[in-house]
Each structure stands twice: as C-alpha cells, then as structure tokens.
Design an enzyme around this catalytic site. Structure first.
Site, short mmCIF file in Angstrom:
data_model
loop_
_atom_site.label_atom_id
_atom_site.label_comp_id
_atom_site.label_asym_id
_atom_site.label_seq_id
_atom_site.Cartn_x
_atom_site.Cartn_y
_atom_site.Cartn_z
N CYS A 1 0.86 -1.19 0.00
CA CYS A 1 0.00 0.00 0.00
C CYS A 1 0.89 1.24 0.00
O CYS A 1 1.73 1.41 0.89
CB CYS A 1 -0.91 0.00 1.23
SG CYS A 1 -1.88 1.50 1.35
N CYS B 1 5.69 5.16 -46.89
CA CYS B 1 5.11 4.43 -45.77
C CYS B 1 6.11 3.45 -45.16
O CYS B 1 6.77 2.70 -45.88
CB CYS B 1 3.87 3.66 -46.24
SG CYS B 1 3.08 2.72 -44.92
N CYS C 1 -7.89 5.97 -36.96
CA CYS C 1 -9.12 5.95 -37.77
C CYS C 1 -10.33 5.71 -36.87
O CYS C 1 -10.37 4.73 -36.13
CB CYS C 1 -9.04 4.85 -38.83
SG CYS C 1 -10.57 4.72 -39.78
#
Lengths: 423, 410
Positions: A139, A380, A390
């Site tokens: 923790c 490319c 996209c």
C-alpha cells in the site's frame, strides 16, 4: 446460452470463478463482502487487517479520478489506507462470512509493522476461518514507513515477514507486490524464499493524478494539501501486465502462482491477465465506479471466450501468451505491412492524414476533392498509426513486403493482427 | 400557459454532455463544417478548443467572428449549413454544432468575458438604419475599427426580427439584450423610436455621416388579396411581434388556421400550441418533400401536435372565417373554419422615403452600395438568403466595403 466451468484452483484452493474483490474499500465489511458473494464473485480479499496498535485515521475527501474527454475514469487515485474497523470487528466479519458462504473463497489480507505483528495477525485470521492469506507489502499511502510499499520495495523485509507468517499458519499465502520498483522479480523471489506460496500483483502506483490550478495543490485537496498516493484503474493495466509477464517468465518464478490485479473491468481484461499466467484475478476500481454487478459480464464474457477458444477448463488458457512476449532484439524486422484502406467504410475525416504527417512519415496523402486518403508506399514505413487513429476502423494491415536485402520468406505465413481498430 | 412559451424549448448541454458531444467530433483534416457557414464561423476550431479543455479560447473563436454568436447558436438552421457536410454523418448523425456554440457563448456570458477589442476612434461616422442582425453586425464590425456608429431603429427596442419576430422559446429576449449590450459597450449608439424617412430624412443622415447603411429587413408581412380587410386575419409577423412584446401574455382562440410553411409559419404554430391553443391547423402550399421550414422547427411543431396539411393553396374565403383550399396537384378540396387566421406567406421590406429602388425585394444595385452615393445596404434587402446567419454575413460584408470606401483600415 453459454455454460462453462469457470472454477480454478489457485494456491491449492478451488475458486468457483477467478474473480475476487481486492483488498480495498470494496471489501471493507461483512455487508459488502456478502453482497459481492451473492452477486457471484468467486472470492473476496477482505480489506487489509492491521495490528491493534496501528490506528487508522483517514482523510476527507480521499479519491480523485483522471479523466479524458468524456471518459470519467481513465485512472483513479486512492488515499485510503487499510481497514479502519477494529481488529475484533474484522475477525468477527471473517468468521461470519466463512460460515455463511462456505463455498466461496475468503482471503484475509494482513499488514504488520514488525515480525510479531505479522505472526499474530496470520494466526488470528487463520483461526477466524480464512481460506488463504494475502500479505500486503505494497500500500503506497500508509502513514507508517514500517508498513506498505516501503516494505514491498525491500526484499529482506519481504522475506523476513513471509517467514514470520509461515511460522504461524499452515494456510497458503501470497505476497502482494508494489509496482513502485524497477524489478518486481527481486521482492517476489525473496517472498517465495521466505515461504510465500504465491504472488499478487500489482498494488497501486504512486501518483499525483491532478493539480488544482487555482489552489496549486494536488487532488484531492485535504485542507490545502495533498499527498502522493496509489493510482489504479484501466490506465495501470499495461503496467500490471508487464510485471506479471516478467515474473511468469523468470526462471525462479515461472511456476509460482499469481493473482493478477490492475485495471480489470471487462472479461477481455481478465482474459489478458489469464493468458499472461494469472490463475486468480482481483478488482477494485471497476467496482468502485460500476458496482459488484460487473462480475456478471466478466464471467459470462469469459465463458463465451472459452467457448470460442474451444476450452473447457479455464486452466487451459493460463499463460498461453507468455511465450510470445520476447525481447525486442529477437523480433522479426525483415518486413513491413502497408495499411489497407476500405473506402466504403471511410467517412473522409482525414485523421489518418494528419497523424501520418505530424506523427509518422508523411505517407498518407489526401484527395481533396473526394475526401479520401491514399497511402504513398514509397514513404510508408508500415507503422499503422493511421489505423489506430481511424475512427471507423477503415484501415487495417494489408499488403506485406520484405524489406530490401532481406532473406526471402513466406510472408503469407506470418502471424499479424487482423485489425488495429480500437472500439 | 405562457411559461412554456417563455422557456427555451431546447435544453442546453451540461459540461459533461458538451464534452461527450465534442468527443463525437472526428476533428477532420478539412472540416466541412468550417467551410459551410455563411457567417464564416469555424466550428472545427471551437470544437477542438472545447475538446482540449480550452473553453475560453473557443469563446474567442466564436465571438471574434460573430458578434451575434449567442443568437446564431440558437436560431441558425445548422442542418442546412455547418452540419450538412459533417463527416460524423458517415457514422451516425452530425455533431450538434449549434448547441455546442450555445454552450460556449453561455460560458462566455457566465464568465463575463470581454473578447472584442475596440480600436481608437478614427474620426469617421457611419449611420445604420435598422437594428436587426445585419445592422447590428455591421455596426459592431465598424465600431471595432474605431468608427463612430449610430443605429436608427423605428421600434422602441433594438433587435429587429430577433426581438420582435423569433419567439421567446427559441430566442429569449434576454439573450438579444445581452448581445446588444455588448455592441453598445463597444461604443455603438442606438437611437430608438426613430423611423428614417419619417422622423428624420435620409438626406440629413447622408450629410451628417460619412456613410449610411440601410439594413431595414423584411419587416412587413405579406397579405393575400382574398384576405384583405378580413377581421379574422392577422399577418404572422404582426402576431409574433405581439406575442413577444407581451412575453406570451396574449389570448389565443380555440381554433386557429395558419397558412404558410416556412420557419415563420413554424414559429407561429408552435407558439400557438405553447400558448395553449388546442386546435392549430397549418395548411402549406409546399408538399413535405419540398418543405421550406427547417427540419428541427417542423419537428417541434409536430411534437406539439400541430395539424399540418401539405400541398394546398387557398382559393377563397367565405364569411365566418371559412377558407377553401385546393390541392396543387390532385383533385382535392379542403375547407377550414377558424376563429383566427394567421398568414405566414412571406415578408417584404419597407424602404419608403429611403431613396432606393427595389427589384424582387432586393435593392436594385450590384454589390452592397447604391452607385455614386455614400449609401450602402445590407441584410434582407441585399442579395442572398433571408436568414439571420445571412444577415450576419451581409453585415460583415457591408462593414468591409464601407471601410474600403472610407479609406479606413480593413
């Protein structure tokens, strides 16, 4: 209606399904754990029980969320420490839970500040009826530096405290690791050497999640100040998966069982942890945002996935992806794959063109009149950033070509992802 | 019932919802929205600002381009302009650009942002006749560049059709007040209750000012001969004006017939319904496939339960308010008896004593200037569509030409 057996044995204990509450605000008392059991969780890790002498005094408020656009929780910050109820109350809750839910697994999380604490707590939770124990070494928001992630980043202490627990209980136990460390394998090995049966990973990441721009203080604000504390939720999943994969492929840890934690919200997240070697899964942030009910779709979705994979035992999926994560220097660098644009799907936004120009190699060209992109293969490099940006999934990996001067190989046999579409 | 009329019909976005809507935007490379606003608005830029948490920057983008940004956000038929080419339509439906702009201008208002900077006075004086969208825009654009502008308005309050035409539920006068206050604070003087051509001669203005812009708008409702002197008949613009003037505290009869199918007709029928009229029948010349009103306003009217009958033309009116219609194509007849007949069959300008000639409702001159004079014209009487957004466009255009004419800075 899909029906698959989700039961799985973890550290020698059979779970009806691998989904557990993690030791956190979501398993803070009897009522919460009972509700979670009733809603179908396979087990609960009851919120960490500390020594009698350590008094919990929490801040208010104590959470904050990282957001992005309309997404309310990308990541989550938590300042709450371990269970605030008295030791007696917590032990009574454990007893009652085990009595009323004998078929679901009860895991007690404990945290001490010295060997004696660990021994005492392990003994008490064993007597209270826990099926297994988790040692909270991790923790990051404890008010004591003798507890929490300061312990988990110190392998000697991990080993010493595991040994202490081993002395006082016969129950299987796991050590919960902190990600606030370079190599998790080191404390994990130390914990196993100390006598731990398994590892739980990851606890939360130390963080400052947001800064209030007027008051010039981190969030949440506690009377004008804030502190570094644990970060969780979807955003930490990649970090968790990385640590888990590294442990599961380490020669000294590969056979150690792991309970996976870190941003699990959906069956897909769950399946990813399983494929990287987890036999058990723990969830908090998803529950804090959506409630225990998320387990329904995690269970059902996982069953459908098993069905699609033709698997009858969940066990058969454990660790299947580990062998496919290899060092970067060993990857096949002989080819590239060009984007394939589906003009019927394309809506003509041109985002691929923007990202290719500003973030890649200026290969995506724009037909102004028809508002459609085309890929200039001379430029490319096959990075496929275009497909990731996209919004309609109109771009996917297409033609594969061998880089000049490389030894010929059967390109059609190469394993590639079919899509880069992000839902 | 007038509460319904006074409340904005469309609910604005909350901060979270506007961010969700902005997140739907695809942030296009060539942003069709930004190239299709008659007033030159750049939604792609302000939506992107919003998306990247820069609402103040978004407000600047809206306001610097359009001094009536909060008005256009509410009344513009965006489906015909910015939203028409929205790439998002390829996925589901266009981005709600008008509502996003409204959120941004509301934010600007809430923060009392003062965006437009006014330059030092340049010593030139311009008079504007009419305080509708074209007049206000022209005045603001000129004031911005240091011109001393005085608007002459025949009514008791400024705003033209914005104030007296568009119903409160679509455009509260409170918004009109705020937009005009902005323009007044830029130094524009508005002289009310003054009709040029009656109370003051245009020749005087032409002498006193370096340039005069006529932007009187289409303030008069058209009448059809068969309805003339019929006591049951009122023109739409007059009825809408009464409603807005009295904040909806007008009596509406049980059964009203409206003739017309443009946005004005939709404003009338929806207002009637919101004011509690139980039976509103709208008979429209156009058939639905060729409807003139914006889809949104037509939907509002239908949602309110207006009976809309398309394709009929009025042929006669008998005593007692019985109007006979014939279908334009098929052999069909229709008779409607109503307590009140509202005509929404178009508007025309009133340019009496302004020294200009009209041809087909537009000033008989090319461009925006009456040849060989210092008189310019803008708005409905200029060339182009007769909408608020075209008024803004026309106001900007005339201001640009006046600046060129007076040799001031562009």
């Amino acid at each position: 209606m899909v029906k698959k057996d989700l039961s799985i044995t973890f550290m020698g204990v059979k779970f009806p399904n691998p989904f557990c509450l993690s030791s956190s605000p979501v398993g803070n008392c009897y009522d919460m754990c009972a509700k979670a059991y009733r809603e179908g969780w396979g087990g609960v890790v009851f919120k960490t029980i500390g020594p009698k002498h350590y008094l919990i005094d929490e801040v208010s408020p104590r959470f904050d969320a990282l957001t992005k656009e309309a997404e309310p929780f990308v990541g989550f910050k938590n300042m709450e420490q371990i269970a605030e109820h008295s030791l007696e109350e917590n032990l009574a809750d454990l007893r009652r839970l085990k009595k009323e839910f004998p078929n679901q697994v009860l895991i007690a999380s404990i945290m001490g500040s010295n060997e004696e604490d660990w021994e005492v707590l392990a003994k008490l939770v064993t007597e209270a009826g826990a099926d297994m124990i988790e040692l909270n070494f991790s923790c990051p928001q404890m008010t004591s530096h003798a507890m929490g992630s300061d312990v988990g980043s110190n392998p000697e202490l991990c080993k010493k405290y595991c040994a202490a627990v081993r002395r006082s209980t016969k129950l299987p136990f796991m050590a919960k690791m902190t990600p606030n460390i370079t190599d998790m394998c080191v404390p994990a090995i130390a914990s196993i050497e100390g006598g731990a049966d398994g590892i739980a990973a990851i606890n939360t990441i130390k963080s400052i999640i947001n800064v209030d721009l007027d008051k010039k203080v981190g969030l949440p604000i506690i009377n004008g100040k804030s502190s570094i504390s644990g970060y969780s939720g979807k955003a930490v999943k990649p970090v968790a998966l990385r640590f888990i994969q590294q442990m599961k492929t380490h020669p000294q840890l590969k056979d150690v069982e792991i309970s996976g934690i870190g941003g699990i919200e959906t069956w897909e997240d769950a399946a990813e942890f399983i494929l990287l070697g987890c036999k058990n899964l723990q969830v908090t942030t998803g529950i804090m945002q959506y409630g225990y009910r998320i387990v329904e779709d995690m269970k059902n979705g996982l069953m459908h996935y098993m069905d699609e994979q033709g698997v009858d035992k969940l066990e058969d999926l454990v660790g299947l992806a580990n062998k496919n994560i290899i060092p970067a220097e060993e990857l096949d660098r002989d080819y590239k794959v060009y984007p394939e644009i589906n003009n019927d799907k394309c809506v003509g936004c041109g985002r691929c063109v923007i990202s290719c120009y500003d973030g890649a190699h200026q290969a995506m060209e724009w037909d102004k009149e028809n508002r459609r992109p085309t890929c200039n293969k001379d430029k490319c490099v096959g990075c496929l950033l275009c497909g990731l940006v996209c919004p309609v999934g109109a771009i996917k990996p297409g033609e594969r070509v061998l880089k000049p001067g490389r030894k010929a190989k059967n390109l059609s046999k190469m394993v590639l992802q079919e899509s880069v579409e992000k839902l | 019932m007038s509460e319904k009329y006074r409340e904005e019909y469309e609910v604005g976005f909350s901060p979270r919802l506007v961010m969700e809507e902005a997140s739907r935007c695809l942030l296009c490379l060539d942003a069709p929205c930004s190239s299709s606003c008659p007033a030159g608005t750049d939604p792609a830029k302000f939506i992107r600002s919003l998306r990247f948490k820069n609402v103040k920057g978004a407000a600047e983008t809206v306001r610097i381009n359009n001094i009536l940004g909060a008005i256009c956000a509410r009344v513009c038929p965006t489906e015909r302009y910015c939203q028409a080419g929205c790439s998002r339509s390829g996925i589901d439906k266009p981005i709600e650009i008008g509502l996003i702009q409204r959120y941004i201008t509301d934010f600007e208002d809430a923060l009392k942002m003062d965006i437009v900077e006014v330059k030092e006075p340049n010593g030139k004086k311009v008079a504007v006749i009419g305080s509708g969208p074209a007049g206000l825009t022209a005045a603001a654009k000129l004031a911005e560049d240091g011109y001393q502008v005085t608007i002459y308005e025949k009514e008791a309050k400024a705003g033209g059709y914005l104030r007296y035409g568009i119903p409160e539920y679509r455009l509260p006068n409170q918004i009109v007040d705020k937009e005009i206050k902005r323009i007044v604070e830029m130094g524009v003087d508005i002289v009310l209750n003054t009709k040029v051509g009656e109370d003051i001669k245009i020749e005087e203005l032409r002498k006193e000012y370096d340039a005069v812009i006529i932007a009187v708008g289409y303030s008069e409702g058209k009448m059809l001969p068969m309805f003339e002197n019929n006591r049951k008949v009122i023109k739409a613009v007059d009825w809408l004006k009464k409603c807005k003037d009295k904040k909806g505290n007008v009596k509406v009869p049980e059964n009203v017939l409206v003739v017309g199918g443009g946005d004005v007709a939709m404003d009338v029928v929806t207002s009637l319904k919101l004011l509690g009229c139980p039976h509103v029948t709208d008979v429209v010349y156009e058939q639905f496939s060729e409807f003139k009103a914006s889809k949104k306003e037509l939907e509002n009217a239908q949602e309110q339960g207006v009976t809309i009958i398309d394709g009929y033309v009025p042929v006669a009116v008998a005593r007692g308010g019985i109007v006979k219609f014939k279908h334009r194509v098929i052999p069909a007849e229709l008779k409607v008896k109503a307590d009140l007949i509202i005509l929404a069959v178009g508007q025309s300008p009133n340019v009496e004593n302004l020294g200009v000639e009209l041809e087909k409702g537009e000033i008989n001159a090319k461009g925006v200037r009456v040849p060989d004079t210092n008189v310019f014209f803008a708005g409905d009487i200029g060339h182009g569509e007769k909408t608020v957004v075209w008024g803004v466009r026309s106001g900007k255009e005339v201001a640009f030409e006046v600046k060129r004419f007076l040799g001031g800075k562009k």
